[in-house]
Every structure is written in structure tokens, then in C-alpha cells.
Design an enzyme around this catalytic site. Structure first.
Site, PDB file in Angstrom:
ATOM      1  N   TYR A 138       2.571  50.554 -14.535  1.00 36.05           N
ATOM      2  CA  TYR A 138       1.411  50.080 -13.773  1.00 36.05           C
ATOM      3  C   TYR A 138       0.395  49.397 -14.681  1.00 36.05           C
ATOM      4  O   TYR A 138      -0.137  48.329 -14.356  1.00 36.05           O
ATOM      5  CB  TYR A 138       0.758  51.253 -13.037  1.00 36.05           C
ATOM      6  CG  TYR A 138      -0.541  50.900 -12.358  1.00 36.05           C
ATOM      7  CD1 TYR A 138      -0.605  49.887 -11.408  1.00 36.05           C
ATOM      8  CD2 TYR A 138      -1.720  51.576 -12.667  1.00 36.05           C
ATOM      9  CE1 TYR A 138      -1.800  49.561 -10.776  1.00 36.05           C
ATOM     10  CE2 TYR A 138      -2.920  51.262 -12.040  1.00 36.05           C
ATOM     11  CZ  TYR A 138      -2.955  50.252 -11.100  1.00 36.05           C
ATOM     12  OH  TYR A 138      -4.139  49.938 -10.493  1.00 36.05           O
ATOM     13  N   ARG A 145      -1.508  40.680 -14.756  1.00 30.97           N
ATOM     14  CA  ARG A 145      -2.330  40.149 -13.667  1.00 30.97           C
ATOM     15  C   ARG A 145      -3.707  39.759 -14.175  1.00 30.97           C
ATOM     16  O   ARG A 145      -4.243  38.694 -13.823  1.00 30.97           O
ATOM     17  CB  ARG A 145      -2.436  41.179 -12.546  1.00 30.97           C
ATOM     18  CG  ARG A 145      -3.307  40.721 -11.386  1.00 30.97           C
ATOM     19  CD  ARG A 145      -3.320  41.732 -10.244  1.00 30.97           C
ATOM     20  NE  ARG A 145      -3.829  43.033 -10.659  1.00 30.97           N
ATOM     21  CZ  ARG A 145      -3.984  44.070  -9.832  1.00 30.97           C
ATOM     22  NH1 ARG A 145      -3.645  43.952  -8.567  1.00 30.97           N
ATOM     23  NH2 ARG A 145      -4.445  45.228 -10.280  1.00 30.97           N
ATOM     24  N   TYR A 197     -13.616  49.663 -14.014  1.00 26.46           N
ATOM     25  CA  TYR A 197     -13.113  50.945 -14.503  1.00 26.46           C
ATOM     26  C   TYR A 197     -13.191  51.003 -16.031  1.00 26.46           C
ATOM     27  O   TYR A 197     -12.986  49.984 -16.704  1.00 26.46           O
ATOM     28  CB  TYR A 197     -11.650  51.144 -14.090  1.00 26.46           C
ATOM     29  CG  TYR A 197     -11.439  51.634 -12.676  1.00 26.46           C
ATOM     30  CD1 TYR A 197     -12.504  51.890 -11.811  1.00 26.46           C
ATOM     31  CD2 TYR A 197     -10.152  51.847 -12.189  1.00 26.46           C
ATOM     32  CE1 TYR A 197     -12.296  52.334 -10.526  1.00 26.46           C
ATOM     33  CE2 TYR A 197      -9.929  52.297 -10.898  1.00 26.46           C
ATOM     34  CZ  TYR A 197     -11.001  52.541 -10.068  1.00 26.46           C
ATOM     35  OH  TYR A 197     -10.791  52.982  -8.788  1.00 26.46           O
ATOM     36  N   ARG A 210     -12.220  46.737  -2.334  1.00 24.90           N
ATOM     37  CA  ARG A 210     -11.848  47.898  -1.516  1.00 24.90           C
ATOM     38  C   ARG A 210     -11.468  47.480  -0.101  1.00 24.90           C
ATOM     39  O   ARG A 210     -10.705  48.178   0.568  1.00 24.90           O
ATOM     40  CB  ARG A 210     -13.006  48.896  -1.472  1.00 24.90           C
ATOM     41  CG  ARG A 210     -13.434  49.412  -2.833  1.00 24.90           C
ATOM     42  CD  ARG A 210     -12.379  50.269  -3.483  1.00 24.90           C
ATOM     43  NE  ARG A 210     -12.798  50.692  -4.816  1.00 24.90           N
ATOM     44  CZ  ARG A 210     -12.052  51.441  -5.626  1.00 24.90           C
ATOM     45  NH1 ARG A 210     -10.858  51.835  -5.247  1.00 24.90           N
ATOM     46  NH2 ARG A 210     -12.504  51.782  -6.823  1.00 24.90           N
ATOM     47  N   GLU A 324      -2.201  57.818  -0.568  1.00 23.44           N
ATOM     48  CA  GLU A 324      -3.200  56.811  -0.281  1.00 23.44           C
ATOM     49  C   GLU A 324      -2.817  56.128   1.017  1.00 23.44           C
ATOM     50  O   GLU A 324      -1.667  56.222   1.471  1.00 23.44           O
ATOM     51  CB  GLU A 324      -3.348  55.799  -1.420  1.00 23.44           C
ATOM     52  CG  GLU A 324      -2.259  54.761  -1.542  1.00 23.44           C
ATOM     53  CD  GLU A 324      -2.617  53.702  -2.591  1.00 23.44           C
ATOM     54  OE1 GLU A 324      -3.088  54.057  -3.676  1.00 23.44           O
ATOM     55  OE2 GLU A 324      -2.402  52.503  -2.301  1.00 23.44           O
TER      56      GLU A 324
END
Length: 330
Positions: A138, A145, A197, A210, A324
Site C-alpha cells: 500500500y 501515485r 498524514y 473524504r 470500511e
């Protein structure tokens, strides 16, 4: 493109069994068995645990006016929206290939004239495993990206996004973009924006909003749709209720309720009211199959009775997250 195309209806999605339905822009199919080889138009097939038979989410938004492929990406577009899918093959490291794929994606969207991103999905095999250098897959993906978005000047411009684990290898990507609509990216006041983050979560931060609000194509002042990102039990940037799937489910739903609630949306100039009762299409990803009944019990009480909810068994981007969910509120 052609000027004779009729105005597109508001963007909709519907859950269908494979092979059912009329013209479509694209689709996401989830199945337990092996993924069929070769392209299948703008349908991305993802292998993960499905409660029952395969499930297809079909995206419908007007009669197609263009279709084709570019650099391994397949697309179908109508007057207002385009749906693109692609795949990054298994590799010891993914950063370089992810960088290249995102570059190709934005080049394609620019050439086609659909420059406004609405929604992105990334399905990553062995998402919590290690790459050839021992870095979590990940985090490896996030590096590639981020480099591509930095080069494109889009470090803070990504829309609602899901990054979730899949069985098998490689990475599947699907993107929905708009031609004229003006999407509004939305953050949650009790969650740190992902692109801020701290470094403990990897050398490059995740990059997504979000949620993303999209007004209807035929009535910009009308009630639009809110595309909710994959949302988990995170407050600030910390995972909360580690090891407790019920508490994590409640927190994830609370996060969505706050995110799409009137107080938060009004801060973004969105005059319409939404809540969990408007989340009529949802996908719920659960890390451990034995936890699905508990998650389903909670969601069935808080999500609308007339909605479509699909429960999928999949790894989540953090090892301590047990579930999630994502969805569309309208």
C-alpha cells in the site's frame, strides 16, 4: 463527440447481477473465483470474498458517445461523464508503474475533455504485504501515485477514493470523471485530511478527499450526489477501537454521518441536507469473514431499508482496521 446527444440524466449507479441491464458507462464486478482473462470493455473485475454470487455495480449516465483504449486504459464516455478502467500487472515494486498509469490516465482525460475527477477506486492485491524491498505494498502504491500527482500539480485535488485489498495480484483502477460538472471535494472536521498524514504512515501520504459532491448535470442548483470515500474507524489520523469490529463499525458510520451532515456540507456552500438515511448504495468491506454478521447487523439498523448494501471480504489499507465502507448519498 456529437452535438445531437440528448442531455444526460443525473449520474446513477445500481447493483446488478452480471449481464443484467441496458447501456452503461462502466461497471465494477466483485466475485469469489478467478478473474476472467482479457479486457471486457469498461468493466473492472475484482476478486474478493462476496457473500453469495458475484455482484456488479453498474454506472449509468446517458447514451455513450465515445469509447476506446489508451495505454492499456479502457474508457466509455457520454456527454457529461466518462468511466475508465485499467490494471497494473503484478510486480516486485509498484511505485514506477503506478506513477506511469496515473500519468497516462490524466493524459487520456485531458484529451477526451473530462478533466474533473469525481470518483476513484484502487484494488490492490496483497495490500498489507511487503514488496521486493520489504515496504508495504500500500505504501509503495502511495509513493507512485504521489509522485504522479506532484508532477501534475494535484497534491491536494483528488476526489473521493477507495483503496482496498483484493485477492490475487496486481492493481485494478477505475475512475469516474466529468466534463462540465463542478465537483466539490469535502473533508471531515474530525479527521485529518489524508494528504496531511504524518510520516509514520509512509514516505508519501495517501491522497484523497473524504467525499465529493457532484451537482446534477442538467440542473446545477438541484440536489446532487455525495460520493463517500472508503471510510473507517479513524479519528484525527489515528485508528480507534483496535480489535473491536462493532465499535469500529459504529465509528465509521458516525464519521460518514458527520461528513455528509448539514453542518459540514454548509461549510462548503452545499445547501442540501444529507444523512445516513440517504446512503442508499453502499459497499462494506470487512477484513475477517466471521465479522460480516456483526457488521451487517449494525449497518442494517443505521442505513436505509430501501438501499442496496453489499458486504465484501477484503483487507483494509491499515492492518488494524477491521472494516470500511463507501457509498453514494442522494
Amino acid at each position: 463527440m456529437t452535438s445531437s446527444v440528448q442531455p444526460s440524466p443525473s449520474l446513477t449507479s445500481r447493483f446488478l447481477t452480471p449481464g443484467v441491464g441496458g447501456p452503461r458507462l462502466g461497471a465494477l464486478t466483485y466475485l469469489n473465483g478467478p478473474v476472467p482473462e482479457g479486457p471486457a470493455g469498461t468493466e473492472l473485475t475484482v476478486r474478493m470474498g462476496v457473500a453469495g454470487e458475484a455482484v456488479t455495480e453498474t454506472w449509468v449516465a446517458g447514451e455513450p458517445v465515445c469509447a476506446g483504449d489508451y495505454a492499456g486504459l479502457r474508457y466509455t464516455g457520454c456527454r457529461d461523464f466518462v468511466f475508465c478502467v485499467g490494471r497494473i500487472e503484478e510486480a516486485g515494486e509498484y511505485a514506477a508503474a503506478t506513477h506511469r498509469t496515473y500519468e497516462d490516465l490524466f493524459t487520456l482525460l485531458a484529451r477526451l475533455g473530462y478533466k474533473r475527477l469525481v470518483r476513484v477506486w484502487n484494488y490492490i492485491g496483497d495490500i498489507n504485504g511487503g514488496n521486493a524491498r520489504g515496504q508495504e505494498v500500500y505504501r509503495d502504491f502511495c509513493v507512485g501515485r504521489s509522485h504522479a500527482l506532484e508532477q501534475l500539480g494535484m497534491l491536494y485535488g483528488m476526489p473521493a477514493t477507495t483503496v482496498i485489498g483484493a485477492e490475487g495480484d496486481g492493481i485494478g483502477i477505475a475512475v469516474l470523471a466529468a466534463r462540465e460538472a463542478e465537483p466539490v471535494n469535502i473533508e471531515n472536521p474530525r479527521q485529518t485530511p489524508a494528504y496531511h498524514y504524518p510520516p509514520r504512515y509512509g514516505p508519501r501520504s495517501p491522497n484523497f478527499a473524504r467525499a465529493t459532491y457532484v451537482p446534477p448535470a442538467d440542473d446545477p442548483a438541484g440536489r446532487g450526489k455525495v460520493f463517500v470515500s472508503g471510510t473507517a474507524s479513524i479519528v484525527g489520523h489515528e485508528t480507534v477501537h483496535v480489535g473491536d469490529v462493532r465499535a469500529q463499525t459504529h465509528t465509521a458510520l458516525e464519521n460518514i454521518g458527520l461528513l455528509i451532515g448539514p453542518d459540514n456540507l454548509s461549510d462548503y456552500g452545499i445547501p442540501h441536507t444529507y444523512g445516513l438515511s440517504d446512503l442508499r448504495r453502499a459497499k462494506v468491506y470487512v477484513r475477517h469473514a466471521e465479522d460480516v454478521p456483526a457488521v451487517r447487523e449494525i449497518c442494517s439498523k443505521l442505513l436505509p431499508d430501501d438501499g442496496d448494501v453489499v458486504y465484501l471480504h477484503a483487507d483494509v489499507c491499515r492492518g488494524d482496521l477491521l472494516m470500511e465502507l463507501e457509498g453514494v448519498a442522494d
